[in-house]
Write a protein that holds these residues in place. Structure first.
Motif, PDB file in Angstrom:
ATOM      1  N   GLU A  40      34.331  18.567  -3.689  1.00 52.06           N
ATOM      2  CA  GLU A  40      33.527  18.535  -4.902  1.00 52.06           C
ATOM      3  C   GLU A  40      32.503  19.662  -4.912  1.00 52.06           C
ATOM      4  O   GLU A  40      32.257  20.293  -5.950  1.00 52.06           O
ATOM      5  CB  GLU A  40      32.815  17.180  -5.026  1.00 52.06           C
ATOM      6  N   SER A  43      34.333  23.016  -5.424  1.00 54.74           N
ATOM      7  CA  SER A  43      34.761  23.124  -6.819  1.00 54.74           C
ATOM      8  C   SER A  43      33.590  23.501  -7.715  1.00 54.74           C
ATOM      9  O   SER A  43      33.721  24.330  -8.630  1.00 54.74           O
ATOM     10  CB  SER A  43      35.374  21.805  -7.286  1.00 54.74           C
ATOM     11  N   GLN A  44      32.442  22.888  -7.464  1.00 58.03           N
ATOM     12  CA  GLN A  44      31.248  23.203  -8.243  1.00 58.03           C
ATOM     13  C   GLN A  44      30.867  24.670  -8.087  1.00 58.03           C
ATOM     14  O   GLN A  44      30.568  25.360  -9.064  1.00 58.03           O
ATOM     15  CB  GLN A  44      30.096  22.305  -7.792  1.00 58.03           C
ATOM     16  N   VAL A  48      35.576  25.396 -10.929  1.00 53.27           N
ATOM     17  CA  VAL A  48      36.872  24.822 -11.295  1.00 53.27           C
ATOM     18  C   VAL A  48      36.779  23.316 -11.122  1.00 53.27           C
ATOM     19  O   VAL A  48      35.889  22.800 -10.433  1.00 53.27           O
ATOM     20  CB  VAL A  48      38.018  25.382 -10.423  1.00 53.27           C
ATOM     21  N   SER A  49      37.701  22.602 -11.726  1.00 52.69           N
ATOM     22  CA  SER A  49      37.656  21.148 -11.621  1.00 52.69           C
ATOM     23  C   SER A  49      38.050  20.707 -10.214  1.00 52.69           C
ATOM     24  O   SER A  49      38.800  21.392  -9.513  1.00 52.69           O
ATOM     25  CB  SER A  49      38.603  20.505 -12.644  1.00 52.69           C
ATOM     26  N   VAL A  50      37.538  19.550  -9.825  1.00 53.92           N
ATOM     27  CA  VAL A  50      37.871  19.006  -8.510  1.00 53.92           C
ATOM     28  C   VAL A  50      39.372  18.744  -8.416  1.00 53.92           C
ATOM     29  O   VAL A  50      40.005  19.031  -7.387  1.00 53.92           O
ATOM     30  CB  VAL A  50      37.086  17.704  -8.247  1.00 53.92           C
ATOM     31  N   ALA A  51      39.961  18.220  -9.485  1.00 52.75           N
ATOM     32  CA  ALA A  51      41.391  17.913  -9.471  1.00 52.75           C
ATOM     33  C   ALA A  51      42.219  19.195  -9.296  1.00 52.75           C
ATOM     34  O   ALA A  51      43.195  19.210  -8.540  1.00 52.75           O
ATOM     35  CB  ALA A  51      41.783  17.200 -10.766  1.00 52.75           C
ATOM     36  N   TYR A  52      41.793  20.257  -9.965  1.00 53.62           N
ATOM     37  CA  TYR A  52      42.539  21.511  -9.852  1.00 53.62           C
ATOM     38  C   TYR A  52      42.445  22.058  -8.437  1.00 53.62           C
ATOM     39  O   TYR A  52      43.463  22.457  -7.846  1.00 53.62           O
ATOM     40  CB  TYR A  52      41.986  22.535 -10.847  1.00 53.62           C
ATOM     41  N   TYR A  53      41.227  22.093  -7.890  1.00 50.46           N
ATOM     42  CA  TYR A  53      41.082  22.624  -6.537  1.00 50.46           C
ATOM     43  C   TYR A  53      41.832  21.760  -5.530  1.00 50.46           C
ATOM     44  O   TYR A  53      42.452  22.274  -4.589  1.00 50.46           O
ATOM     45  CB  TYR A  53      39.608  22.730  -6.126  1.00 50.46           C
TER      46      TYR A  53
END
Length: 295
Positions: A40, A43-44, A48-53
């Motif tokens: 998380e 990603s921040q 990028v989104s957490v799901a994407y990463y």
């Protein structure tokens, strides 16, 4: 070597080496089960989104853009070699075309002639997977007689980890070993389907616990320049600078040379070693037996 697994393990290893305070985040926020940044947090930082990463780190990222990879590389504070490695792993279709890994490795005759004339400079050429594919007589006097080795042992990584005399030669062997593995990792990214590279990594992993630990760290770097301290069995302590020169006609080949600071004790020791090498050859000129082409 499986590209998805390599990508996953590389990203996890880079994330694990960063602490929240390293990137300006609070170290608080609950007990951490594993070292390094959380997904998380990374990603921040990358935007990028957490799901994407998460999909990318699991090796399931499809058609990831160069811009996203650049943002992730920046958040992970990757150096140039690491950035290149990440791009090769995450975007294999975007890699520049390379000759097949099975193509025989040969130095041009002019390159062999050049290093043969370098009587006062130990010089050798490495190719893919760190195979030693050419050398001069002085390199053999300094580092060991490559011309006597079986083909699979005429490899810098094999020598560093499995040849006791080579281990004793390098005063800071641990640093040299780490450098070699980081270089071999780069080749794994360039040639994931090279069966000889896979066989080399497998042999070293089985026979050397030090190699296993270093390989698992997923560090990568390019060979450049620096200083090495050697303890030579004939002339004793040597402090030598090395330079790595990429051969423009074949970027997969690198010429490595050693030299000592003029007027230093190491320079005198190198001069003595060069005289010994010439005497051993009977003064018959600079050539040593040329290596056979290696695939």
């Amino acid at each position: 070597m499986d590209q998805r697994t390599e990508l996953s393990e590389f990203l996890r290893s880079r994330r694990a080496r960063l602490r929240p305070e390293d990137v300006g985040l609070s170290a608080h926020g609950g007990r951490r089960r594993v070292p390094g940044l959380r997904r998380e947090e990374l990603s921040q930082l990358a935007g990028v989104s957490v799901a994407y990463y998460t999909r990318l780190e699991q090796g399931r990222g499809q058609n990831v853009s160069a811009a996203v990879l650049d943002a992730i590389a920046g958040a992970l504070r990757l150096n140039r070699a690491e950035r290149d490695h990440l791009n090769r792993l995450a975007r294999p279709a975007a890699r520049p075309p390379r000759a097949g890994a099975g193509r025989p490795q040969r130095v041009r005759p002019a390159v062999q002639q050049l290093i043969d004339t370098m009587d006062s400079v130990p010089a050798y050429v490495i190719g893919r997977r760190m195979d030693i594919i050419a050398w001069n007589r002085f390199a053999c006097a300094l580092l060991g007689d490559f011309s006597t080795l079986p083909a699979h042992q005429c490899n810098l990584a094999w020598q560093i980890f499995l040849e006791p005399a080579t281990r004793e030669l390098y005063v800071e062997w641990e640093n040299k070993a780490a450098d070699i593995v980081a270089l071999l990792r780069l080749d794994a990214g360039r040639y994931p389907d090279d069966p000889k590279l896979a066989a080399l990594v497998g042999e070293l992993s089985v026979k050397s616990p030090e190699f296993r630990a270093l390989w698992a760290a997923h560090n990568v770097q390019d060979k450049g320049f620096g200083v090495k301290r050697l303890q030579h069995p004939l002339v004793g302590a040597l402090t030598l600078s090395y330079e790595t020169l990429v051969l423009p006609a074949d970027p997969e080949q690198q010429l490595i040379t050693y030299h000592a600071e003029p007027g230093s004790p190491s320079a005198e020791s190198l001069r003595l070693l060069a005289s010994w090498a010439l005497a051993e050859a009977g003064g018959a000129g600079p050539s040593v037996p040329a290596p056979h082409p290696r695939a």
